[in-house]
Design a protein around this motif. Structure first.
Motif, short mmCIF file in Angstrom:
data_model
loop_
_atom_site.label_atom_id
_atom_site.label_comp_id
_atom_site.label_asym_id
_atom_site.label_seq_id
_atom_site.Cartn_x
_atom_site.Cartn_y
_atom_site.Cartn_z
N GLY A 1 76.56 43.40 38.15
CA GLY A 1 77.25 44.68 38.04
C GLY A 1 76.64 45.73 38.94
N GLY A 2 75.68 45.35 39.78
CA GLY A 2 75.02 46.31 40.66
C GLY A 2 75.98 47.07 41.56
N MET A 3 77.10 46.44 41.88
CA MET A 3 78.07 47.09 42.76
C MET A 3 78.71 48.29 42.09
SD MET A 3 80.51 43.96 42.34
CE MET A 3 81.06 43.52 40.73
N TYR A 4 78.67 48.33 40.75
CA TYR A 4 79.28 49.45 40.04
C TYR A 4 78.43 50.70 40.09
CZ TYR A 4 82.45 45.88 38.38
OH TYR A 4 83.36 44.87 38.33
N ASN A 5 77.21 50.59 40.58
CA ASN A 5 76.34 51.75 40.74
C ASN A 5 76.63 52.47 42.05
OD1 ASN A 5 75.05 51.15 38.36
ND2 ASN A 5 73.53 49.85 39.38
N ARG A 6 77.55 51.99 42.81
CA ARG A 6 77.87 52.55 44.11
C ARG A 6 79.14 53.39 44.00
NH1 ARG A 6 73.77 51.90 47.24
NH2 ARG A 6 73.19 49.78 47.70
N GLY A 7 79.19 54.45 44.79
CA GLY A 7 80.42 55.21 44.89
C GLY A 7 81.42 54.44 45.74
N MET A 8 82.67 54.65 45.52
CA MET A 8 83.69 53.98 46.33
C MET A 8 83.69 54.60 47.72
SD MET A 8 84.80 51.67 44.42
CE MET A 8 86.19 51.08 45.35
N LEU B 1 71.19 43.84 47.31
CA LEU B 1 72.00 45.05 47.28
C LEU B 1 71.25 46.12 48.05
CD1 LEU B 1 74.58 46.37 46.21
CD2 LEU B 1 73.28 47.02 44.16
N LEU B 2 71.71 46.39 49.25
CA LEU B 2 71.03 47.34 50.14
C LEU B 2 71.74 48.69 50.17
CD1 LEU B 2 70.49 44.84 53.09
CD2 LEU B 2 68.85 45.47 51.30
N ASN B 3 70.99 49.73 50.45
CA ASN B 3 71.57 51.06 50.56
C ASN B 3 72.25 51.28 51.91
OD1 ASN B 3 70.82 51.98 47.99
ND2 ASN B 3 68.75 52.41 48.73
N GLU B 4 71.74 50.63 52.93
CA GLU B 4 72.28 50.78 54.28
C GLU B 4 72.68 49.41 54.83
OE1 GLU B 4 72.58 53.80 55.71
OE2 GLU B 4 71.67 54.74 53.95
N ARG B 5 73.64 49.42 55.74
CA ARG B 5 74.06 48.17 56.37
C ARG B 5 72.91 47.60 57.19
NH1 ARG B 5 78.27 45.13 58.58
NH2 ARG B 5 77.76 44.35 60.64
N GLN B 6 72.66 46.32 57.01
CA GLN B 6 71.65 45.62 57.79
C GLN B 6 72.21 44.28 58.19
OE1 GLN B 6 67.80 45.27 55.95
NE2 GLN B 6 67.80 47.39 55.25
N GLU B 7 71.70 43.76 59.29
CA GLU B 7 72.11 42.44 59.75
C GLU B 7 70.93 41.48 59.69
OE1 GLU B 7 74.00 42.57 63.58
OE2 GLU B 7 75.73 43.66 62.79
N ALA C 1 68.71 38.14 61.07
CA ALA C 1 68.23 37.77 62.40
C ALA C 1 69.30 36.99 63.16
CB ALA C 1 66.95 36.95 62.27
N GLU C 2 70.25 36.40 62.42
CA GLU C 2 71.33 35.64 63.05
C GLU C 2 72.57 36.49 63.33
OE1 GLU C 2 70.17 31.34 61.05
OE2 GLU C 2 71.59 32.62 60.02
N GLY C 3 72.51 37.79 63.01
CA GLY C 3 73.60 38.69 63.35
C GLY C 3 74.69 38.90 62.31
N TYR C 4 74.48 38.43 61.08
CA TYR C 4 75.46 38.61 60.02
C TYR C 4 75.03 39.75 59.10
CZ TYR C 4 76.98 33.98 61.45
OH TYR C 4 77.44 32.92 62.17
N GLU C 5 76.00 40.42 58.51
CA GLU C 5 75.67 41.47 57.54
C GLU C 5 74.97 40.79 56.37
OE1 GLU C 5 75.54 44.02 54.37
OE2 GLU C 5 76.97 42.37 54.27
N VAL C 6 73.84 41.36 55.93
CA VAL C 6 72.95 40.72 54.96
C VAL C 6 73.64 40.36 53.64
CG1 VAL C 6 70.90 41.09 53.52
CG2 VAL C 6 70.85 41.71 55.94
N THR C 7 74.35 41.30 53.05
CA THR C 7 74.98 41.04 51.75
C THR C 7 76.02 39.94 51.85
OG1 THR C 7 74.61 43.35 51.12
CG2 THR C 7 76.19 42.11 49.81
N PHE C 8 76.86 39.99 52.86
CA PHE C 8 77.90 38.98 53.07
C PHE C 8 77.27 37.60 53.28
CE2 PHE C 8 80.62 36.70 56.21
CZ PHE C 8 81.68 36.43 55.37
N ALA C 9 76.24 37.55 54.12
CA ALA C 9 75.59 36.27 54.42
C ALA C 9 74.90 35.70 53.19
CB ALA C 9 74.59 36.45 55.55
N SER C 10 74.21 36.54 52.44
CA SER C 10 73.45 36.08 51.27
C SER C 10 74.33 35.69 50.10
CB SER C 10 72.49 37.18 50.80
OG SER C 10 71.59 37.52 51.81
#
Length: 177
Positions: free
Chosen positions: A166-173, A115-121, A123-132
């Motif tokens: 539930g970590g996603m619930y700590n984020r604002g929409m 769960l990252l605060n900023e978008r990161q990719e 090394a293979e070019g995929y967004e980290v959260t989506f890939a993981s």
């Protein structure tokens, strides 16, 4: 759990679980929920594979799991697979390594996440959260291990468990507009 536990019969169903002869693979097994699942499985006799990113942390967790199993008079059979669930190449290598060692898989627990605060990719070019969480750490892993899961002799069939947090619930929409 503690409140609900009082209504369970005795012995506690979790105390009598026997996973002898079962093979389990748990991602993100060096800490948190993944660690607890791996420790439980190993202490109940399952050959347990811990898929982790960091070798040092994985080995420390493995040592704790083996030690805890010994207190239950159980000889833990615990193995570490090193790989980042956000990287296709790592997951392909881990699957190949696992498949070279085992003829079946009784349970796959896809637990690793980030769960990252900023978008990161990656090394293979995929967004980290989506890939993981989804692409490689869950979908591809389950897909590549399907034959091993199908080969399970577990009476009700193999299990593939996807853990969420539930970590996603700590984020604002946010708005896409």
């Amino acid at each position: 759990w503690e409140k609900a536990r009082r209504s369970y019969g005795t012995p506690d169903p979790l105390d009598v679980v026997d996973l002898s002869g079962r093979v389990m693979l748990v991602t993100g097994a060096n800490s948190g929920i993944g660690f607890e699942i791996a420790q439980f499985a190993a202490s109940r006799g399952a050959r347990t594979y811990m898929l982790c990113r960091n070798a040092e942390r994985a080995e420390a967790a493995r040592a704790k799991i083996v030690s805890a199993a010994a207190t239950r008079n159980c000889s833990a059979d615990v193995h570490v697979l090193l790989g980042d669930t956000g990287l296709r190449t790592d997951m392909e290598r881990c699957v190949a390594e696992f498949c070279s060692r085992e003829s079946c898989l009784d349970a796959l627990v896809c637990n690793a996440g980030v769960l990252l605060n900023e978008r990161q990719e990656t090394a293979e070019g995929y967004e980290v959260t989506f890939a993981s969480h989804l692409l490689f750490g869950s979908y591809m892993l389950a897909d590549r291990l399907e034959a091993k899961l199908t080969a399970s002799s577990w009476e009700r069939g193999a299990r593939c468990v996807f853990v969420s947090s539930g970590g996603m619930y700590n984020r604002g929409m946010f708005s896409l507009a």
